[in-house]
Structure formats: C-alpha cells, structure tokens
Design a protein around this motif. Structure first.
Motif, PDB file in Angstrom:
ATOM      1  N   HIS A 175      19.103  -9.937  11.443  1.00 12.98           N
ATOM      2  CA  HIS A 175      19.343 -10.521  12.444  1.00 12.98           C
ATOM      3  C   HIS A 175      19.397 -12.769  12.654  1.00 12.98           C
ATOM      4  O   HIS A 175      20.024 -13.200  13.034  1.00 12.98           O
ATOM      5  CB  HIS A 175      19.809 -10.682  13.632  1.00 12.98           C
ATOM      6  CG  HIS A 175      20.411  -9.258  14.253  1.00 12.98           C
ATOM      7  ND1 HIS A 175      22.064  -8.937  14.401  1.00 12.98           N
ATOM      8  CD2 HIS A 175      20.534  -8.098  15.280  1.00 12.98           C
ATOM      9  CE1 HIS A 175      22.715  -7.960  14.586  1.00 12.98           C
ATOM     10  NE2 HIS A 175      21.707  -7.295  15.028  1.00 12.98           N
ATOM     11  N   LEU A 176      18.228 -12.662  12.382  1.00 11.99           N
ATOM     12  CA  LEU A 176      17.379 -13.518  12.671  1.00 11.99           C
ATOM     13  C   LEU A 176      17.651 -14.289  10.966  1.00 11.99           C
ATOM     14  O   LEU A 176      17.058 -15.786  10.711  1.00 11.99           O
ATOM     15  CB  LEU A 176      15.879 -13.528  12.607  1.00 11.99           C
ATOM     16  CG  LEU A 176      15.775 -13.273  14.523  1.00 11.99           C
ATOM     17  CD1 LEU A 176      14.427 -13.368  14.779  1.00 11.99           C
ATOM     18  CD2 LEU A 176      16.705 -13.547  15.513  1.00 11.99           C
ATOM     19  N   ARG A 177      18.234 -13.454   9.830  1.00 13.18           N
ATOM     20  CA  ARG A 177      18.772 -14.138   9.237  1.00 13.18           C
ATOM     21  C   ARG A 177      19.349 -15.370   8.782  1.00 13.18           C
ATOM     22  O   ARG A 177      20.583 -15.522   9.326  1.00 13.18           O
ATOM     23  CB  ARG A 177      18.726 -13.358   7.586  1.00 13.18           C
ATOM     24  CG  ARG A 177      17.549 -12.279   7.528  1.00 13.18           C
ATOM     25  CD  ARG A 177      16.644 -13.300   7.338  1.00 13.18           C
ATOM     26  NE  ARG A 177      15.255 -11.638   6.518  1.00 13.18           N
ATOM     27  CZ  ARG A 177      14.203 -12.440   6.025  1.00 13.18           C
ATOM     28  NH1 ARG A 177      14.571 -13.262   5.967  1.00 13.18           N
ATOM     29  NH2 ARG A 177      13.824 -10.973   6.114  1.00 13.18           N
ATOM     30  N   THR A 178      19.962 -16.631   8.717  1.00 12.19           N
ATOM     31  CA  THR A 178      20.215 -17.571   8.166  1.00 12.19           C
ATOM     32  C   THR A 178      21.783 -16.761   7.319  1.00 12.19           C
ATOM     33  O   THR A 178      23.209 -17.456   8.829  1.00 12.19           O
ATOM     34  CB  THR A 178      19.974 -18.515   6.958  1.00 12.19           C
ATOM     35  OG1 THR A 178      19.338 -18.619   7.332  1.00 12.19           O
ATOM     36  CG2 THR A 178      21.006 -20.011   7.104  1.00 12.19           C
ATOM     37  N   ASN A 179      21.960 -16.143   7.004  1.00  8.20           N
ATOM     38  CA  ASN A 179      22.527 -14.972   6.066  1.00  8.20           C
ATOM     39  C   ASN A 179      22.287 -14.010   6.098  1.00  8.20           C
ATOM     40  O   ASN A 179      22.260 -13.359   5.728  1.00  8.20           O
ATOM     41  CB  ASN A 179      23.066 -15.906   4.690  1.00  8.20           C
ATOM     42  CG  ASN A 179      24.422 -14.691   4.408  1.00  8.20           C
ATOM     43  OD1 ASN A 179      25.852 -14.755   5.255  1.00  8.20           O
ATOM     44  ND2 ASN A 179      25.244 -15.065   2.918  1.00  8.20           N
ATOM     45  N   PRO A 180      23.051 -13.495   7.739  1.00  5.83           N
ATOM     46  CA  PRO A 180      22.619 -11.718   7.805  1.00  5.83           C
ATOM     47  C   PRO A 180      23.436 -11.023   7.320  1.00  5.83           C
ATOM     48  O   PRO A 180      22.627  -9.457   6.735  1.00  5.83           O
ATOM     49  CB  PRO A 180      22.828 -11.758   9.793  1.00  5.83           C
ATOM     50  CG  PRO A 180      23.762 -13.062   9.948  1.00  5.83           C
ATOM     51  CD  PRO A 180      23.241 -14.456   8.626  1.00  5.83           C
ATOM     52  N   VAL A 181      24.523 -10.868   6.602  1.00  2.00           N
ATOM     53  CA  VAL A 181      25.325  -9.953   6.191  1.00  2.00           C
ATOM     54  C   VAL A 181      24.696  -9.425   4.709  1.00  2.00           C
ATOM     55  O   VAL A 181      24.725  -8.152   4.968  1.00  2.00           O
ATOM     56  CB  VAL A 181      26.972 -10.924   6.317  1.00  2.00           C
ATOM     57  CG1 VAL A 181      27.204  -9.378   5.316  1.00  2.00           C
ATOM     58  CG2 VAL A 181      27.682 -11.076   7.327  1.00  2.00           C
ATOM     59  N   PRO A 182      24.511 -10.641   3.567  1.00  2.90           N
ATOM     60  CA  PRO A 182      23.992  -9.691   2.287  1.00  2.90           C
ATOM     61  C   PRO A 182      22.643  -8.557   3.436  1.00  2.90           C
ATOM     62  O   PRO A 182      22.361  -7.621   2.819  1.00  2.90           O
ATOM     63  CB  PRO A 182      23.440 -10.406   1.537  1.00  2.90           C
ATOM     64  CG  PRO A 182      23.916 -11.578   2.114  1.00  2.90           C
ATOM     65  CD  PRO A 182      24.641 -11.638   3.620  1.00  2.90           C
ATOM     66  N   TRP A 183      22.051  -9.503   4.092  1.00  2.88           N
ATOM     67  CA  TRP A 183      20.262  -8.163   4.469  1.00  2.88           C
ATOM     68  C   TRP A 183      21.007  -7.391   4.944  1.00  2.88           C
ATOM     69  O   TRP A 183      20.458  -6.002   5.089  1.00  2.88           O
ATOM     70  CB  TRP A 183      19.548  -9.040   5.093  1.00  2.88           C
ATOM     71  CG  TRP A 183      18.910 -10.400   4.642  1.00  2.88           C
ATOM     72  CD1 TRP A 183      19.613 -11.837   4.498  1.00  2.88           C
ATOM     73  CD2 TRP A 183      17.553 -10.615   4.640  1.00  2.88           C
ATOM     74  NE1 TRP A 183      18.499 -12.269   3.509  1.00  2.88           N
ATOM     75  CE2 TRP A 183      17.671 -11.216   3.523  1.00  2.88           C
ATOM     76  CE3 TRP A 183      16.732  -8.938   4.387  1.00  2.88           C
ATOM     77  CZ2 TRP A 183      16.318 -11.628   3.037  1.00  2.88           C
ATOM     78  CZ3 TRP A 183      14.970  -9.111   3.653  1.00  2.88           C
ATOM     79  CH2 TRP A 183      15.002 -10.709   3.271  1.00  2.88           C
ATOM     80  N   PRO A 442      27.339 -11.570  14.435  1.00  2.77           N
ATOM     81  CA  PRO A 442      28.826 -11.863  13.496  1.00  2.77           C
ATOM     82  C   PRO A 442      29.173  -9.869  13.908  1.00  2.77           C
ATOM     83  O   PRO A 442      28.578  -9.299  13.994  1.00  2.77           O
ATOM     84  CB  PRO A 442      28.031 -12.029  12.353  1.00  2.77           C
ATOM     85  CG  PRO A 442      26.795 -13.070  12.449  1.00  2.77           C
ATOM     86  CD  PRO A 442      25.825 -12.091  13.483  1.00  2.77           C
ATOM     87  N   ASN A 443      30.645 -10.514  14.041  1.00  2.00           N
ATOM     88  CA  ASN A 443      30.615  -8.930  13.606  1.00  2.00           C
ATOM     89  C   ASN A 443      31.064  -8.052  12.616  1.00  2.00           C
ATOM     90  O   ASN A 443      30.955  -7.120  13.184  1.00  2.00           O
ATOM     91  CB  ASN A 443      32.408  -9.150  14.063  1.00  2.00           C
ATOM     92  CG  ASN A 443      32.507  -9.602  15.367  1.00  2.00           C
ATOM     93  OD1 ASN A 443      32.432  -9.188  16.195  1.00  2.00           O
ATOM     94  ND2 ASN A 443      33.758 -10.327  15.045  1.00  2.00           N
TER      95      ASN A 443
END
Length: 614
Positions: A175-183, A442-443
C-alpha cells in the motif's frame, strides 16, 4: 441397554443441542463471514456455499479434539456418581440454557459468544448438581473454567496482534508504494502460501483423530503442511498472477474469470486499445442505508448508489464526493407528523421504511420466495384476535408462505442495504468519523485481495468447524452415551463421527437461514472494511482459533474476529479509526453472558432435579 424412561429427556436435550448449534451458526459463523461480505469479496449466497464446504471439512477432520473439554473438563464425571440419568439431565439443561440465551440475543441483534454461553451454562448446571466445589474453577490441566475464561482476555489480544502483523506487512510491502498495483500482483501468492499452510497444519499437527495422524513425526507434519502451502503458492504464481496482471496492470476489461486456465499465456494477451481503466468494483463506496436507487451491476462490477433526502454519494474514480441534494418537499401534515415523533420513534420509522423497501424488492422476484412474500403481503392479518374467522383464514393461507420465507429469506438478504440507522443518528456520526480516519486504497489493489480474502474466509470457516463444532457436539455426545448405554460417559469416550456431521450441518443451516440478522449489525460497524483489511482480519482470527483448538481450549470465534478487526483498525495510525462504542458493547455482552447463561442453565437443572416425582 437404553434408558427408555429417559427417552423424552434425551429427545428434549437433542433438540436444544441442535438449537444451540443452529444459534452458533447464526451468531458466530455469521460474524466470521460478515467481514468478507461487507468487504464485497463474496456475496451472501457465495458465502453460504463456501461455509457449508469448509465448516463441514473442519468439523469432520479436526473438530473432535475440543469435545472432551466441554464434556468432562468442567464437571468431573465422578460428580454424577455413575448416575446416567442425572448426567443426561445435566447436559440437557446446559444445552437449553445456552440455546435460550443465544437465541434471545440473536433475535435482538446482540452479538454474544456461543462458546462462552455453553461453557457458562455447564458451569451453572454443575453448581446446581454437585455444588460450587464440584466444578473445575481452576486451570485443571488446561480444561477447567480458569483456562477457558482466560481466552476472554487472551484471544482478542492475540488475534489482534496476528491480524495487525499481517496487515502491516501488506501495508508496508504494497500500500505505501508509489505504484502499489504491481507489488500487489507479484506478492499475492504469499498469502495463498500462508492460508494453505495454516489449513493443512491444523489437520496434521497433533493429528486428526479421524485420519490417523496422531503419531506422525515432526518432519512429516512440517513437510505436509509446507508442501500444501507451497503447492498453492505455485498454482497462484502460474495461474492467478497472469490473470490479475492482465486484469489490473494491462487493464484488459474483456478478460473473463474462466480465462484463468490460460496461465502464463495471458502475459502475451494484448489489451484493447481503449483500455484506460481496470474494470474492478469500487470498494470505496460506503453504505449509509438511505433511499436506494437501482444497482448498476455486471458480473464483475457493481457499484451501489445510495442517497437520502439530505445527501448522496457521487463516485469519481477512487474518491467519494458528498454532494448536497435538495430535500424533497413535504406536506404540512408530514412536517407536523415528523415533528411529533421522538428521535427514537423517527429512527424506528427509518428502520421500518428500509425493511418495507427490501420486502417490496423481494415481492418482485420470481420463484418460491417472491411468491411467499406476495402471499404474505396480499393476505395481512385483520383486526381482532387470532381466533376471529377472517384471521384464521388468513393464517391458513399464510402458513405455507411462512415456511418458505424461513428457509429462503436469508438467501436474498442484502446486508449492505441493511446498514440502516447511519445518517442523522449517533451511530452514524460515529461511523462517519471512523470511516474518515481510514485510508482508502486503490480499487485495483483491493481487487487482488478480494481473491485472497476468499481463501482466508474459507480458512476461518475451517478453523471455526475445527473448534466450535467440537464445543457444540460435546454435550450432545454426553447425552447420547448416557441414554444409549445407561452408564455415565467415560472421560475419554470418543465422539461418533455422525454426531459431528449432524452438528456441523445444524451450524451451517443456522448461518444460511438466520445469519443475516447478525451480519447486518456487524458489517462495517467496528471499523472500515476492505478486502486487504478483511483478509488480514480473517487470517489473524483463524490462526488464533487453531492454536487454541490444538491445546483443547474452546475459544470464541466472535472474540477472535472482533479482536482482529480492532487490531487492523488501529493500523490506520489513530484510535479514532475504531468504533470503541461498539467494541464496548460487545465486551459488555461477553461479560454478561457468563452470569446470565449460567443462571439459566443452573435454574433449569435445579428445578428439574428437585421436582417431586412418584
């Protein structure tokens, strides 16, 4: 030899034992699945099917171990002086005391622990039978009341720590990543690993009595548990990761769930040229229980629009914007009538109107339930007493519809629409504040954890079957043994598998037919729910339940999931993200369960045991 003169007592005891199991399903199981349903990871009907499968599996594979604690860990077998009739009567009264208390609480939307209700009732029966000195108040090798009631404090705290640890891991890694979706995509198989390991460990650790695994060495336990977990990890990496990568990273809105079988080939699947947004549900929509508009829904996307006369929610991307809506003009009579009502009466009117809207929707449906609701609506009871001729005719017409509604009403209940009493009420103001202090993620990320939450919910249901079915079946097993053998049950007598199966089925039926009554209260009333939060809550509760079950300590599923919910809520970084008013009410109900259930069971036993007879 069967105690034929006590057959009627055994029949009554069987009824209350199964009723207690039914209430367990309507209360504890409903609370366990409320997290998944309120997070919109599963629908209520999907939860019913999964509950039936995993509750039965957990009960049949693991559930027998906790039964001995309930049977003979609280009241010593020697206290009955080998009098099978007294033992049969004692456990009948214990089941009756627990069933009466939990049924009353469930009917009035009060959430209590079925486990502690049964334990308290048994303690009350023990006092009425052999006196306070005959009850095992201490630790008693982990089987006395001291050990059991220690879970009142330990279980919520331990569960909260487990759940908070898991969610903080998700929060920091994803969640705290700049771009959390790939993580989120690449780390999701780890949760499948955890869920698979916990489920398999619960079966092989110390052995399942029904699978003959009791004497297996440590290397066997570790290899089977980790092998199962890593097997799920590999399957998730091969099939699940490519599917969600195409779904949320490449934003392929044409992808269907059945395409998951293509596995790694989905990495090469081109996304449509106009794919600019992932087609996933909007998990940030908050249900306030006002006037409902029609639902815009598809197979994979459903956003419920809710508004009241004063305000409505407008959805823009991942944000919720509250826009003022002009109130509908009301007549002078309506204004005077509303002013004459007390705040409590206005709240009750809001509840009534919401229920009427729900019933109006059900009457439009096809099938047996739609017919039953239309029959009840078209044939109301008239003025006068029940014995009036027109009321007797209406009752005869309504009776078949009552049966259909009792069986099918829960299948069509929407707990999101039932979150009534929010806007303009003290509860609503508290929940608005709680929701405001919870970060909305993010959803696309939450969508991934909705799959993970299905696994964790099934794990929680498996854990409940392993623990609570053993609690419920213990008293029934004692009754059956006393009735069928005419001797007081031995301390180590096995519990028949068919009794565990029947009890587990009664629990599932309770959840299916009446679980909505607790789910509508517990859904989103403690803290803000989302799939990533809900999966952490359920996994933390499941781990705690399985640990207690392995040591033969009955523990409340309700307490574990509540503690896990509070633990995850605190991960928002503020105490204001938890509805402490609701938590306080829950804790108060748990404490009151001990004396009240004990008094009911003890009074029933005292009256029946000392009744004059010829």
């Amino acid at each position: 030899m069967v105690l034929s003169e006590y057959t009627y007592i055994f029949a009554i005891g069987t009824f209350f034992a199964l009723l207690e199991a039914y209430n367990n399903g309507a209360n504890d199981v409903a609370n366990a699945w409320a997290t998944s349903v309120s997070s919109r990871s599963v629908t209520y009907r999907q939860a019913m099917i999964l509950c039936l499968i995993f509750e039965m599996t957990g009960a049949l594979a693991v559930g027998a171990r906790t039964a001995s604690t309930i049977k003979n860990g609280i009241i010593p077998i020697s206290a009955f002086n080998d009098n099978a009739g007294v033992q049969l009567l004692a456990f009948t009264c214990a089941s009756a005391g627990a069933a009466i208390w939990v049924m009353w609480c469930t009917r009035h939307n009060a959430h209590v622990s079925s486990t502690y209700s049964l334990v308290s009732s048994i303690a009350g029966v023990g006092v009425a039978t052999v006196g306070a000195r005959g009850v095992q108040w201490g630790w008693n090798g982990g089987q006395g009341l001291g050990a059991i009631f220690s879970g009142l404090a330990m279980a919520p705290v331990i569960s909260g720590c487990f759940a908070a640890t898991i969610f903080l891991l998700v929060k920091w890694v994803v969640h705290l990543r700049t771009n959390p979706v790939p993580w989120a995509v690449w780390t999701s198989p780890c949760f499948f690993l955890i869920a698979g390991t916990i489920c398999s460990l619960s079966i092989v650790y110390k052995g399942s009595p029904n699978l003959g695994l009791s004497n297996k060495p440590a290397w066997f336990i570790a290899s089977v548990s980790l092998g199962t977990g890593f097997g799920l990890f590999v399957l998730a990496a091969i099939f699940f990761v490519p599917y969600v990568h195409a779904k949320v990273v490449k934003k392929d809105y044409t992808l269907k769930l059945y395409h998951i079988y293509q596995g790694p080939l989905l990495f090469k699947r081109p996304a449509p040229p106009d794919a600019d947004r992932a087609k996933v549900p909007n998990y940030a929509v908050l249900q306030h229980g006002g006037e409902d508009e029609k639902d815009d829904s598809s197979s994979e996307h459903s956003v419920t629009k809710v508004h009241t006369d004063r305000e409505k929610s407008a959805i823009k991307g991942d944000d919720i914007v509250t826009a003022a809506v002009p109130a509908k003009p009301r007549t002078l009579a309506e204004e005077e009538g509303a002013a004459a009502l007390t705040p409590h009466e206005q709240y009750q009117l809001l509840l009534k109107k919401a229920l009427e809207r729900h019933h109006a929707d059900l009457r439009k449906k096809r099938g047996p339930l739609g017919w039953a609701m239309r029959t009840l609506h078209a044939n109301p009871m008239g003025a006068g007493s029940i014995h009036e001729l027109h009321n007797l005719k209406a009752l005869c017409i309504r009776l078949p519809a009552y049966v259909v509604v009792a069986l099918l009403y829960g299948l069509y209940y929407d707990i999101h629409k039932a979150q009534v009493g929010v806007l303009g009420t003290p509860e609503g103001r508290r929940m608005d504040g709680v929701y405001a202090h919870a970060t909305k993620y993010p959803n696309e990320v939450e969508y991934l954890y909705s799959f993970v939450q299905i696994i964790t919910a099934c794990t929680a249901s498996f854990a409940h079957g392993a623990n609570d079915v053993g609690n419920a079946v213990g008293v029934w097993a004692a009754m059956y043994s006393a009735w069928s053998t005419s001797t007081a049950i031995a301390a180590k007598a096995p519990v028949p598998l068919w009794q565990i199966a029947v009890t587990a089925l009664a629990i599932c039926i309770g959840f299916i037919t009446y679980g909505y009554n607790i789910m509508k209260v517990m859904g989103n009333k403690i803290t803000y729910h989302s799939p990533s939060r809900g999966s952490s809550m359920e996994m933390g509760a499941a781990i705690t339940i399985l640990v207690f079950s392995q040591y033969k300590l009955p523990v409340s599923t309700s307490m574990c999931i509540t503690g896990a919910t509070v633990g995850v809520g605190l991960c928002n970084g503020t105490l204001k993200a938890v509805n402490w008013h609701r938590v306080g009410l829950l804790f108060f109900s748990w404490l009151m369960t001990i004396p009240i259930a004990g008094l009911i069971g003890g009074c029933l036993m005292g009256l029946t045991l000392n009744t004059p007879s010829f």
